[in-house]
Design an enzyme around this catalytic site. Structure first.
Site, mmCIF file in Angstrom:
data_model
loop_
_atom_site.group_PDB
_atom_site.id
_atom_site.type_symbol
_atom_site.label_atom_id
_atom_site.label_comp_id
_atom_site.label_asym_id
_atom_site.label_seq_id
_atom_site.Cartn_x
_atom_site.Cartn_y
_atom_site.Cartn_z
ATOM 1 N N CYS A 34 26.034 -9.173 -33.165
ATOM 2 C CA CYS A 34 26.246 -7.808 -33.635
ATOM 3 C C CYS A 34 27.701 -7.707 -34.106
ATOM 4 C CB CYS A 34 26.007 -6.822 -32.504
ATOM 5 S SG CYS A 34 27.189 -7.037 -31.183
ATOM 6 N N HIS B 99 28.099 -13.245 -23.675
ATOM 7 C CA HIS B 99 27.158 -13.785 -22.697
ATOM 8 C C HIS B 99 26.323 -14.886 -23.316
ATOM 9 C CE1 HIS B 99 27.529 -9.982 -20.085
ATOM 10 N NE2 HIS B 99 28.275 -10.948 -19.628
ATOM 11 N N HIS C 249 33.000 -5.836 -24.175
ATOM 12 C CA HIS C 249 32.533 -4.886 -23.154
ATOM 13 C C HIS C 249 33.599 -3.878 -22.760
ATOM 14 C CE1 HIS C 249 29.175 -7.444 -22.774
ATOM 15 N NE2 HIS C 249 29.714 -8.351 -21.997
ATOM 16 N N GLU D 115 30.590 -3.584 -18.854
ATOM 17 C CA GLU D 115 30.814 -2.442 -19.753
ATOM 18 C C GLU D 115 30.750 -1.134 -18.965
ATOM 19 O OE1 GLU D 115 28.303 -2.123 -23.314
ATOM 20 O OE2 GLU D 115 28.466 0.048 -23.115
ATOM 21 N N THR E 272 26.070 1.064 -23.977
ATOM 22 C CA THR E 272 25.686 0.965 -25.393
ATOM 23 C C THR E 272 24.380 0.212 -25.627
ATOM 24 O OG1 THR E 272 27.107 -0.969 -25.565
ATOM 25 C CG2 THR E 272 28.036 1.130 -26.300
ATOM 26 N N ASN F 234 21.654 -7.098 -23.461
ATOM 27 C CA ASN F 234 20.848 -6.721 -24.631
ATOM 28 C C ASN F 234 19.747 -7.741 -24.896
ATOM 29 O OD1 ASN F 234 21.619 -8.428 -27.157
ATOM 30 N ND2 ASN F 234 23.559 -8.024 -26.132
HETATM 31 S S1 SF4 Z 1 28.333 -1.790 -28.746
HETATM 32 FE FE1 SF4 Z 1 27.768 -3.772 -27.985
HETATM 33 S S2 SF4 Z 1 25.937 -4.290 -29.086
HETATM 34 FE FE2 SF4 Z 1 26.868 -2.639 -30.183
HETATM 35 S S3 SF4 Z 1 28.136 -3.589 -31.745
HETATM 36 FE FE3 SF4 Z 1 29.407 -3.232 -29.981
HETATM 37 S S4 SF4 Z 1 29.309 -5.078 -28.840
HETATM 38 FE FE4 SF4 Z 1 27.605 -5.124 -30.229
#
Ligand code: SF4
Length: 663
Positions: free
Chosen positions: A12, A39, A72, A124, A160, A218
């Protein structure tokens, strides 16, 4: 077996950003990450190979290491702890997580009871709780929400990566526990999108494979969502795939967590495609996918240039796209300065297909690969390499040597560098002093070349230079006792006392750094290379004409420039001072010089001794006063009326005359 890859899978935005920040950091400084950066064990191992190791606490970090905060995020106490230890922090907290942290802190400040929906053991969530203060409550299920008491004002936000559905259900429940509920939907789009796409894909396939770290929240969520729709397996690498999973399957789906790199997805995809080969029916883009593997080197023609990227026709179904940061070592260059439409270029595949269906390429990486051999040879031969400074970073300069080369500030020139920005855009003459191809680490030095050249010049100078020579040099450094002058190979000391015949308080009154000066070699010690230079020696001494200008007995005027216990020094001309001894200050006894004179007084005096060879002139105010008083006496005498001589006869005669008149 047909294998379908989810349209949105893998890294991401936040994870990609954190990795790029970490890689940039380790180019210039030793670095550690507080907890694994992502991770994913395989990526963590790769990072460790590049020198980014994982620490669990601040105690393990030294002041020399940069501390990378992963996507995080962390609690405020961590920033404070790092600051107290003088540790440089590279904050790679994902901006979406930062938003959640800010909202948590603000809600707490407003007096709301903060509820953080998420896994309370996840870093996080622990970070967000740190921002929300001690009163904040973490919950993860509707059941936990049901157990909450009643609060006048509640504020809820989410980790998130939490499923949106679950968040909605919890919000409904929370409405029953407060008179005023503020809802902050902090669930990240990247997560939601991946979950939606994975869920839709899982509906259409016989079996799903979710690839990613088992400890990645996730990835686990993706697996749960898929498992609700079809048979699902969670794996970390392609090695874990088992043939038996696909025995009955005609079509399999593949998705990946946000911390899974493309190269792992590709390996899994390839291996899945090879399973049940007899029934394999690949779509054309899938064939391309196999050919265009990550790391493949391709050649193509530039067909379009925008401000952000360059499009390249690589002869495949989809065009290749080169983002700006993958174009060149210099990050701030405009694309038109590097390529034009129609140019043929080589690039490396860094992502087989992005969200828009383009193959993402890197010209920078292709250039780097080409540079490795050359740099290896240069490191061995110690040959000089010219390179342009493309960026100023903490502690040095980044130069373009086919890859990003680092020149530490201490290796730029012979002296101290005050402002690194002056070198931006300049071409330096460099030598490779450290090269590690596996870490893409190139350290270079210009100073080493300059030092060698200086040593040669110095040797030549020592052989030819002799005392009395007049040479031209450049003032390099000024200190309280003089200035160091570079005469082209060696520095000599121009002592403050050899700068001028007059007294000066500081060398900066005479020279400034960068001045070109003509100096005389006063002393040269061959053994030590110590060189003394003189500036005033090139001018005529003001004492040369003193004897004719100030002969004994002459009257002089001057300014008191210094007072000592035994008298006062009077400046007669630049570089020529005369002494009025305390005994010569007045026509009476003087106990202290200051009774008569002070610095700055303009005085007249008489020269009573003149010895230019000893640079000595003795003056007397007293003599001048005595001369003046004598002159006054003479003048007074001269102004008396004339008295005629008188005789006794005159007196007697006058008396007789007087008597006769009385008679
Ligand atoms: S909140 Fe987490 S999943 Fe979303 S872009 Fe940021 S790091 Fe990636």
């Amino acid at each position: 077996m047909n294998v379908k890859l989810a349209a949105k899978a893998g890294f991401c935005f936040g994870v990609k950003r954190a990795l790029e920040m970490a890689e940039r950091t380790v180019e210039t400084s030793p670095a550690v990450s507080l907890g694994p950066l992502i991770h994913n064990q395989q990526v963590v191992k790769r990072l460790a190979d590049r020198g980014i190791h994982v620490v669990d606490t601040l105690i393990e970090v030294t002041a020399e290491q940069a501390l990378i905060i992963r996507s995080h995020g962390v609690a405020p106490s961590v920033y404070k702890g790092a600051e107290d230890k003088g540790i440089q922090v590279v904050d790679a907290t994902c901006p979406f997580v930062q938003k959640a942290q800010r909202l948590a802190a603000k809600s707490a400040q407003m007096g709301q009871q903060v509820i953080v929906m998420g896994d309370k053991l996840h870093p996080e969530v622990q970070g967000i709780l740190g921002w929300a203060g001690e009163q904040a409550i973490p919950i993860q299920t509707v059941e936990e929400a049901k157990e909450l008491s009643f609060y006048p004002r509640l504020s809820v936000l989410a980790q998130t990566t939490q499923p949106a559905e679950n968040f909605k259900r919890i919000v409904q429940e929370l409405k029953l526990h407060t008179a005023e509920l503020t809802v902050h939907d902090t669930i990240c789009n990247a997560t939601a999108e991946r979950q939606k796409v994975a869920s839709e894909l899982a509906e259409t396939v016989d079996v799903m494979v979710v690839v990613g770290g088992r400890n990645s929240a996730n990835t686990q969520k993706l697996a749960i969502i898929c498992a609700e729709r079809t048979k699902t397996y969670l794996i970390e690498t392609a090695d874990e795939l088992e043939n038996t999973w696909f025995e009955e399957a005609k079509c399999a789906g593949l998705t990946a967590g946000a911390s899974t790199p493309d190269w792992i997805i590709e390996e899994v995809y390839k291996k899945m495609s090879e399973m049940n080969e007899t029934e394999m029916d690949m779509a054309s883009w899938e064939e391309s996918f196999q050919e265009l593997h990550l790391g493949a080197r391709v050649t193509g023609t530039v067909v379009k240039i925008t401000n952000e990227e360059i499009f390249v026709d690589i002869g495949w179904k989809s065009e290749g796209v080169i983002p700006m940061n993958e174009l060149k070592i210099a990050r701030k260059t405009r694309p038109e300065e590097i390529v034009s439409i129609g140019n043929k270029i080589s690039a490396v595949v860094i992502r087989v297909e992005n969200e828009e269906g383009y193959t993402v390429l890197s010209k920078r990486k292709a250039d780097e690969e080409g540079a490795v051999d050359r740099l290896e040879k240069l490191a061995e031969s110690k040959e000089e390499i010219p390179a342009v400074v493309v960026e100023v970073v903490k502690g040095g300069l980044v130069v373009d040597v086919g890859m990003r080369g680092f020149v530490p500030a201490s290796q730029i020139q012979l002296g101290y560098v005050e402002d690194l920005n002056q070198f931006l855009g300049q071409t330096l003459r460099l030598r490779v002093i450290e090269f590690d191809p596996s870490k893409r680490k190139v350290v270079l030095s210009q100073k080493i070349i300059l030092a060698e050249e200086q040593a040669i010049k110095r040797k030549q100078l020592l052989e030819t230079l002799k005392e009395g020579d007049v040479v031209t040099g450049v003032v390099r450094r000024i200190v309280d006792f003089g200035a160091f002058v570079d005469i082209g190979g060696m520095d000599g000391l121009l002592h403050i006392s050899d700068m001028a015949y007059t007294r000066i308080k500081h060398p900066s009154e005479m020279v400034t750094i960068g001045d070109e000066v003509e100096v005389q070699v006063l002393k040269l010690e061959q053994q030590t290379g110590k060189l003394s230079l003189g500036l005033k020696q090139l001018k005529e001494s003001p004492w040369v004409r003193v004897a004719e200008k100030y002969p004994v007995g002459s009257l002089v005027n001057g300014k008191v420039i210094r007072i000592v216990t035994f008298g006062a020094f009077v400046q007669l001309a630049e570089g020529v001072d005369g002494l009025v001894h305390i005994s010569q200050l007045a026509d009476h006894r003087v106990n202290k010089v200051e009774e008569i004179l002070k610095i700055g007084d303009l005085v007249s005096a008489k020269v009573i001794e003149c010895k230019p060879e000893e640079k000595r002139i003795s003056l007397s105010i007293r003599d001048l006063m005595l001369d003046a008083s004598q002159a006054d006496d003479e003048l007074a005498l001269a102004s008396q009326p004339e008295i005629k001589p008188v005789t006794i006869g005159d007196i007697l005669g006058k008396g007789i005359l007087a008597e006769n008149r009385e008679e």
